[in-house]
Design a protein around this motif. Structure first.
Motif, short mmCIF file in Angstrom:
data_model
loop_
_atom_site.label_atom_id
_atom_site.label_comp_id
_atom_site.label_asym_id
_atom_site.label_seq_id
_atom_site.Cartn_x
_atom_site.Cartn_y
_atom_site.Cartn_z
N ILE A 1 117.12 -83.30 68.45
CA ILE A 1 117.15 -82.42 67.29
C ILE A 1 115.78 -82.29 66.64
N GLU A 2 115.37 -81.02 66.44
CA GLU A 2 114.09 -80.72 65.79
C GLU A 2 114.27 -80.02 64.45
N VAL A 3 115.44 -79.40 64.27
CA VAL A 3 115.70 -78.65 63.03
C VAL A 3 117.08 -79.02 62.48
N LEU A 4 117.14 -79.24 61.19
CA LEU A 4 118.41 -79.46 60.50
C LEU A 4 118.67 -78.28 59.59
N VAL A 5 119.82 -77.65 59.75
CA VAL A 5 120.24 -76.57 58.85
C VAL A 5 121.37 -77.11 57.99
N THR A 6 121.21 -77.05 56.68
CA THR A 6 122.21 -77.63 55.80
C THR A 6 122.27 -76.90 54.47
N ALA A 7 123.42 -76.97 53.81
CA ALA A 7 123.55 -76.40 52.48
C ALA A 7 123.14 -77.44 51.44
N GLU B 1 132.17 -64.01 54.80
CA GLU B 1 131.32 -63.03 55.51
C GLU B 1 129.87 -63.16 55.08
N ASN B 2 129.64 -63.39 53.79
CA ASN B 2 128.28 -63.53 53.29
C ASN B 2 127.62 -64.76 53.89
N ILE B 3 128.35 -65.86 53.93
CA ILE B 3 127.82 -67.11 54.51
C ILE B 3 127.51 -66.90 55.99
N GLN B 4 128.44 -66.26 56.71
CA GLN B 4 128.25 -66.05 58.14
C GLN B 4 127.04 -65.18 58.42
N ARG B 5 126.89 -64.11 57.64
CA ARG B 5 125.74 -63.22 57.85
C ARG B 5 124.42 -63.95 57.64
N HIS B 6 124.33 -64.72 56.56
CA HIS B 6 123.09 -65.42 56.27
C HIS B 6 122.81 -66.54 57.28
N LEU B 7 123.84 -67.25 57.69
CA LEU B 7 123.64 -68.31 58.68
C LEU B 7 123.18 -67.73 60.01
N LYS B 8 123.76 -66.60 60.40
CA LYS B 8 123.35 -65.95 61.65
C LYS B 8 121.89 -65.52 61.57
N GLU B 9 121.47 -65.04 60.41
CA GLU B 9 120.07 -64.64 60.24
C GLU B 9 119.15 -65.85 60.38
N ILE C 1 123.60 -78.63 62.59
CA ILE C 1 124.10 -77.99 61.38
C ILE C 1 124.87 -79.02 60.56
N GLY C 2 124.42 -79.25 59.35
CA GLY C 2 125.11 -80.18 58.47
C GLY C 2 126.27 -79.48 57.78
N ILE C 3 127.44 -80.12 57.77
CA ILE C 3 128.61 -79.49 57.18
C ILE C 3 129.20 -80.30 56.02
N THR C 4 128.52 -81.36 55.60
CA THR C 4 129.04 -82.18 54.51
C THR C 4 128.75 -81.55 53.15
N SER C 5 127.53 -81.05 52.97
CA SER C 5 127.13 -80.48 51.69
C SER C 5 127.57 -79.02 51.58
N THR D 1 133.50 -75.75 50.85
CA THR D 1 134.42 -75.79 51.99
C THR D 1 134.24 -74.55 52.84
N SER D 2 134.03 -73.41 52.21
CA SER D 2 133.82 -72.15 52.94
C SER D 2 132.61 -72.27 53.86
N TYR D 3 131.53 -72.84 53.33
CA TYR D 3 130.33 -73.03 54.14
C TYR D 3 130.61 -73.93 55.34
N SER D 4 131.32 -75.03 55.11
CA SER D 4 131.63 -75.98 56.18
C SER D 4 132.42 -75.32 57.30
N VAL D 5 133.39 -74.49 56.93
CA VAL D 5 134.23 -73.80 57.92
C VAL D 5 133.39 -72.84 58.75
N VAL D 6 132.57 -72.02 58.08
CA VAL D 6 131.76 -71.03 58.79
C VAL D 6 130.72 -71.72 59.68
#
Length: 261
Positions: free
Chosen positions: A97-103, A191-199, A216-220, A223-228
């Motif tokens: 792993i070189e990149v962490l994506v998290t909320a 949809e907003n979360i999905q669009r931004h994450l895809k970008e 991809i971190g899903i703890t922070s 819940t909507s963010y974690s699902v997407v």
């Protein structure tokens, strides 16, 4: 562990070869062009009794039928693939792993936030009960076990003003890890979360990072963010990382598709 996953047609199409996807796209485009043209040609024939119009109409109708049959068979194949698709879930180590994506969650301690505003940073474990601890722990763990170069933080408009304090913590504990922000995300809108994450993921791909280099971190976050975030990892080689709240331990999960025979 084997987990059955229901996916969108778009996700399934992503697993097909580029040539096959291209052929389906072309077939759809031609189909929706030939059907109305065949109808118009039949109308021209009945109005003008033009033989050439009849020949054109028959040829276009035959092409439309052939394309319709082809698209129907592809649809049936996708449905079969859809119903037979399962995933193997495996716990792994983040060695690549070189990149962490998290909320980034909203701060839950006004005293700590006030300290950070004043530039006061204390020992790492001091923040164990703080809402940002899961993110800090992910960075620390991946940096020690992997090849972490940077962290991409997804923030809502509400949380974004606190980002500067999170940056202070990251720079203090992990000075050689880069930090990028992708803000103003509506964390209640799928949809907003999905669009931004895809970008974000598209940008990382353009920078040369492959799925196996991204966690991809899903703890922070919400819940909507974690699902997407979880759903987006299904069609890639990215790892999911979450924290067991009761133990303050991290779990890295790799999900790979299994074709059932």
């Amino acid at each position: 562990m084997r987990v059955e996953v229901y996916r969108t047609i778009g996700a399934l199409m992503g697993e097909l070869s580029n040539l096959r996807v291209l052929s389906v796209v072309i077939a759809i485009s031609v189909f929706f062009g030939t059907v109305p043209e065949a109808f118009i040609s039949f109308v021209d024939f009945f109005i003008e009794m033009n033989k050439n119009a009849l020949i054109k109409a028959v040829i276009l109708a035959l092409v439309s039928i052939a394309l319709g049959y082809y698209l129907y068979k592809e649809y049936e194949n996708l449905k079969e693939r859809f119903s037979n698709l399962e995933y193997a879930v495996e716990k792994v180590e983040p060695s690549n792993i070189e990149v962490l994506v998290t909320a980034l969650s909203k701060p839950n301690d006004t005293e700590i936030e006030e300290e950070l505003k004043n530039g006061i940073v204390k020992d790492f474990e001091y923040y164990r009960a703080f809402s940002w601890y899961p993110n800090l722990l992910k960075i620390k763990d991946i940096k020690e076990k992997g090849k972490l170069k940077k962290v991409v933080v997804i923030t809502s408009e509400e949380v974004k003003p606190s980002l500067v304090h999170f940056e202070r913590l990251v720079k203090n504990f992990f000075p050689d890890v880069g930090l990028e922000n992708y803000g103003d995300v509506d964390m209640s809108d799928f949809e907003n979360i999905q669009r931004h994450l895809k970008e974000v993921l598209q940008k990382l791909t353009e920078e040369g990072y492959k799925g196996k280099h991204i966690a991809i971190g899903i703890t922070s976050g919400t819940t909507s963010y974690s699902v997407v975030a979880s759903a987006l990892s299904f069609s890639s080689n990215m790892l999911l990382v979450y924290m067991l709240q009761n133990k303050k331990e991290l779990v890295y999960v790799d999900m790979k598709p299994i074709e059932m025979v």
